[in-house]
Design a protein around this motif. Structure first.
Motif, PDB file in Angstrom:
ATOM      1  N   LEU A  58     -19.014  35.168  -1.404  1.00 32.69           N
ATOM      2  CA  LEU A  58     -18.875  35.814  -2.711  1.00 32.69           C
ATOM      3  C   LEU A  58     -20.044  36.751  -3.013  1.00 32.69           C
ATOM      4  O   LEU A  58     -19.913  37.642  -3.863  1.00 32.69           O
ATOM      5  CB  LEU A  58     -18.777  34.754  -3.811  1.00 32.69           C
ATOM      6  N   TYR A  96     -20.809  21.611  -8.482  1.00 30.93           N
ATOM      7  CA  TYR A  96     -20.171  22.719  -9.178  1.00 30.93           C
ATOM      8  C   TYR A  96     -19.367  23.593  -8.218  1.00 30.93           C
ATOM      9  O   TYR A  96     -19.707  23.724  -7.041  1.00 30.93           O
ATOM     10  CB  TYR A  96     -21.237  23.555  -9.903  1.00 30.93           C
ATOM     11  N   LYS A 107     -17.256  29.555  -7.558  1.00 31.73           N
ATOM     12  CA  LYS A 107     -17.152  30.681  -8.487  1.00 31.73           C
ATOM     13  C   LYS A 107     -18.082  30.497  -9.673  1.00 31.73           C
ATOM     14  O   LYS A 107     -18.772  31.432 -10.107  1.00 31.73           O
ATOM     15  CB  LYS A 107     -15.711  30.844  -8.970  1.00 31.73           C
ATOM     16  N   ARG A 108     -18.129  29.265 -10.208  1.00 32.83           N
ATOM     17  CA  ARG A 108     -19.004  28.984 -11.338  1.00 32.83           C
ATOM     18  C   ARG A 108     -20.467  29.139 -10.931  1.00 32.83           C
ATOM     19  O   ARG A 108     -21.276  29.683 -11.696  1.00 32.83           O
ATOM     20  CB  ARG A 108     -18.744  27.573 -11.866  1.00 32.83           C
ATOM     21  N   VAL A 123     -21.792  31.094  -8.628  1.00 33.39           N
ATOM     22  CA  VAL A 123     -22.136  32.514  -8.488  1.00 33.39           C
ATOM     23  C   VAL A 123     -22.254  33.175  -9.859  1.00 33.39           C
ATOM     24  O   VAL A 123     -23.181  33.966 -10.109  1.00 33.39           O
ATOM     25  CB  VAL A 123     -21.099  33.246  -7.616  1.00 33.39           C
ATOM     26  N   GLU A 124     -21.332  32.859 -10.762  1.00 32.24           N
ATOM     27  CA  GLU A 124     -21.383  33.447 -12.105  1.00 32.24           C
ATOM     28  C   GLU A 124     -22.676  33.062 -12.818  1.00 32.24           C
ATOM     29  O   GLU A 124     -23.340  33.903 -13.430  1.00 32.24           O
ATOM     30  CB  GLU A 124     -20.170  32.988 -12.916  1.00 32.24           C
ATOM     31  N   GLU A 125     -23.048  31.783 -12.733  1.00 35.22           N
ATOM     32  CA  GLU A 125     -24.252  31.326 -13.429  1.00 35.22           C
ATOM     33  C   GLU A 125     -25.514  31.906 -12.796  1.00 35.22           C
ATOM     34  O   GLU A 125     -26.437  32.336 -13.503  1.00 35.22           O
ATOM     35  CB  GLU A 125     -24.304  29.803 -13.421  1.00 35.22           C
ATOM     36  N   THR A 155     -25.755  34.656 -11.064  1.00 38.81           N
ATOM     37  CA  THR A 155     -25.792  36.103 -11.331  1.00 38.81           C
ATOM     38  C   THR A 155     -26.391  36.365 -12.705  1.00 38.81           C
ATOM     39  O   THR A 155     -27.249  37.248 -12.873  1.00 38.81           O
ATOM     40  CB  THR A 155     -24.376  36.704 -11.246  1.00 38.81           C
ATOM     41  N   GLU A 156     -25.940  35.605 -13.687  1.00 39.83           N
ATOM     42  CA  GLU A 156     -26.480  35.774 -15.043  1.00 39.83           C
ATOM     43  C   GLU A 156     -27.950  35.355 -15.093  1.00 39.83           C
ATOM     44  O   GLU A 156     -28.770  36.003 -15.764  1.00 39.83           O
ATOM     45  CB  GLU A 156     -25.666  34.950 -16.034  1.00 39.83           C
ATOM     46  N   SER A 193     -30.233  37.955 -13.565  1.00 38.51           N
ATOM     47  CA  SER A 193     -30.213  39.217 -14.327  1.00 38.51           C
ATOM     48  C   SER A 193     -31.125  39.162 -15.546  1.00 38.51           C
ATOM     49  O   SER A 193     -31.343  40.190 -16.204  1.00 38.51           O
ATOM     50  CB  SER A 193     -28.778  39.544 -14.765  1.00 38.51           C
ATOM     51  N   ALA A 243     -24.353  29.176 -22.225  1.00 38.15           N
ATOM     52  CA  ALA A 243     -22.895  29.234 -22.057  1.00 38.15           C
ATOM     53  C   ALA A 243     -22.309  27.896 -22.483  1.00 38.15           C
ATOM     54  O   ALA A 243     -22.709  26.847 -21.971  1.00 38.15           O
ATOM     55  CB  ALA A 243     -22.539  29.535 -20.607  1.00 38.15           C
ATOM     56  N   GLN A 286     -18.630  25.981 -22.902  1.00 38.29           N
ATOM     57  CA  GLN A 286     -17.226  26.136 -22.517  1.00 38.29           C
ATOM     58  C   GLN A 286     -16.480  24.811 -22.592  1.00 38.29           C
ATOM     59  O   GLN A 286     -17.039  23.752 -22.292  1.00 38.29           O
ATOM     60  CB  GLN A 286     -17.125  26.685 -21.086  1.00 38.29           C
TER      61      GLN A 286
END
Length: 399
Positions: free
Chosen positions: A155, A180, A183-184, A186-188, A190-191, A194, A203, A205
């Motif tokens: 990913l 985990y 996908k989760r 990588v999203e976390e 990445t944020e 950044s 976050a 959810q």
């Protein structure tokens, strides 16, 4: 069905022993002494009556004697700690006995009453089962972790190797990978990468599969002290029940905290507006002085006479884990108790690495895996005695 169904199907020739253990494991209740030890003696006495040979008798006795062990580890210990899993694996001894103990544990919990066995507990028990199986049979199941790492790498395949995201992905601990979905993750991450220095993200959810709320807090090079108890304060201010918490420090620069909570104010999916309120409350506690939240006794707990209220107990386990100290608190449930306990740990310069929180009717069992502010295990017996007294006072005060 699911992973437990697979475990049951692999029980095979030992199924008769498992069924006997289910019948015998609680027969020791009502007698003097530990009911598990009394039950083990009963198992030893009746085994010949059922035609069990010596090996089968030993397995039956072990299952009855240690029928509470797996639940204690899964729900009150940090199974990311490899030394705990290794000790448990040594005691169990084989994948076959691990399967028997796993099914016995699930059945024992489910028999307590409707709703006691739930998806969250199934995931915690499954996590311990899989990690222990990996020790007992290295080829059995750790391929799943390796596959997750490969999927995460794919990913971020277009990310340059010098990018902080690629560096974090390459160094992710196996415990993080097990917990985990790719996908989760990588999203976390990445944020997280950044963020500017000193930055943070929150976050919140709704998790449909477990009917819980996940709260994720990421920080980069943060100067905020006492992050765990600040987040706990934000969640307590919203009347949320914390089930578990995990803290990961990545590459000595990034911190990511995961909390799993239940919102008793709502039935079913939590509205977006409510999720936003929770996020703002956590943000406020991270950025401002932690508010004073008065503890109150759980209004959902059964009303008890004063004579029935048990005194708070605090146990310090410095032997089970190589890298940290395990502190368990047993007390009457009350709103804000976790906050009071975590604040006390912080004030005594203990850093919470992970926490498991269990509630049984009106009783709570909080297990904290802690280190000192330098990340080292605390060996000083006087310091451990001091924190034990302080936590006991807080847990029993109700204020």
């Amino acid at each position: 069905t699911g992973w437990l169904g697979d475990v049951w199907r692999h029980v095979g020739r030992r199924r008769r022993i498992l069924l006997l253990a289910l019948l015998i494991h609680d027969l020791g209740k009502g007698y003097e002494g530990d009911h598990s030890e009394v039950g083990a003696q009963i198992a030893r006495d009746v085994a010949p009556l059922f035609g069990l040979d010596e090996d089968e008798s030993e397995v039956l006795e072990f299952l009855v004697l240690r029928h509470l062990l797996m639940a204690e580890l899964a729900f009150r210990r940090n199974v990311d700690d490899d030394s705990l899993v290794l000790t448990f694996a040594r005691e169990v001894g084989s994948p076959e006995i691990l399967r028997l103990l796993t099914v016995l544990t699930m059945a024992d919990i489910a028999a307590v009453g409707p709703g006691v066995w739930n998806q969250w507990k199934a995931e915690l028990l499954g996590d311990l089962y899989n990690r222990t199986l990996q020790v007992l049979d290295p080829d059995a199941n750790d391929r799943g972790v390796d596959l997750k790492r490969m999927e995460i790498s794919s990913l971020v395949a277009d990310v340059d190797d010098s990018d902080p995201l690629a560096r974090l992905v390459a160094g992710l601990p196996r415990g993080f990978l097990r917990s985990y979905e790719p996908k989760r993750v990588v999203e976390e991450l990445t944020e997280l990468t950044s963020l500017p220095r000193g930055g943070q993200f929150i976050a919140v959810q709704w998790q449909t599969d477990t009917s819980t709320i996940s709260v994720t807090v990421g920080l980069r090079d943060s100067s905020i002290s006492g992050v765990f108890h600040r987040i706990a304060a934000g969640l307590a201010s919203q009347r949320l029940e914390i089930l578990s918490a995990d803290i990961h420090t990545l590459d000595d620069e990034y911190l990511i905290d995961h909390f799993c909570v239940i919102d008793r104010d709502f039935v079913g999916p939590t509205p977006e507006g409510r999720l936003s309120e929770i996020s703002k409350a956590v943000e406020s506690c991270l950025e401002n002085e932690v508010p004073s939240i008065r503890r109150r006794w759980n209004p959902l707990a059964s009303e008890m006479q004063a004579a029935q209220v048990l005194p708070a107990r605090v146990q310090v386990d410095n032997d089970s884990s190589v890298d940290g100290t395990i502190i368990e608190v047993f007390a009457e449930d009350s709103d804000g108790l976790l906050l009071a306990l975590s604040r006390t740990l912080y004030e005594h310069q203990f850093s919470v690495r992970s926490a498991k929180i269990s509630t049984y009717l009106d009783q709570i069992v909080d297990a904290f895996h802690v280190v000192d502010f330098d990340g080292a295990k605390v060996e000083d017996s006087e310091r451990l005695a001091t924190i034990r007294r302080a936590l006991k006072e807080v847990a029993g005060s109700g204020v």
